[in-house]
Motif scaffolding. Structure first.
Motif: not given
Length: 176
Positions: A130-133, A135-141, A143-147, A172-174
């Motif tokens: 959830i925290l990784i989601g 983090m990825i949302k806020e950083s834009g590092l 894409s969902m496909e990559t995840i 949920i995180g995103m």
């Protein structure tokens, strides 16, 4: 792009797995990367942290002393590492497990009740994801496909039934 990320918590909270997911995201996106786990002698309940460097350029050192982003899943980790986050950096904190706030005003802090959210959504054990989601949302590092591709690499074939649970945790995180 050059991001240094520090993930920290107790053993058993999935710190190393979360770092591995970020590292595989970097591999899939053809970035230079390093993944350096560190943990105490205890399997569960001891300390665990993980340094992940993701860059467009070769990485000189895998050690992260001043992270751009930090994830703290318990209070001792928060207290130990919050002061090390670079000015302008981001901290992602499991507010279910950390009951103090950061006094710094030069970083962005995101307080997410990740452990509580995992329990409420019947996906116990996924607070790290959830925290990784978030983090990825806020950083834009990534894409969902990559995840999704990274999770497919990180989850063993025997445990592939957990893919849906992990994707739900990312979502949920995103959404926060």
């Amino acid at each position: 792009m050059n991001k240094e990320i520090l993930l920290a918590g107790f053993g058993g909270q999935g710190i190393l797995f979360a770092g591995k997911v970020l590292a595989y995201c970097g591999l899939i996106d053809k970035k230079e990367l390093s993944w350096l786990p560190s943990y105490g002698p205890e399997m569960r309940g001891g300390t665990a942290n993980c340094s992940v460097c993701i860059s467009d350029e070769p990485i000189a050192s895998p050690l992260v002393s001043d992270p751009d982003m930090m994830m703290a899943m318990n209070q001792p980790s928060f207290e130990k590492f919050i002061g090390k986050v670079k000015s302008g950096g981001k901290a992602f904190i499991d507010s279910t497990m950390v009951n103090i706030k950061c006094s710094r005003n030069d970083i962005e802090c995101y307080y997410i009740p990740a452990t509580q959210l995992a329990t409420e959504n019947q996906i116990t054990g996924t607070a790290n994801i959830i925290l990784i989601g978030k983090m990825i949302k806020e950083s834009g590092l990534f894409s969902m496909e990559t995840i999704k591709k990274a999770l497919e690499k990180c989850i063993s074939p025997k445990r592939m039934n957990l893919m849906g649970v992990n994707l739900k945790a990312i979502e949920i995180g995103m959404s926060l």
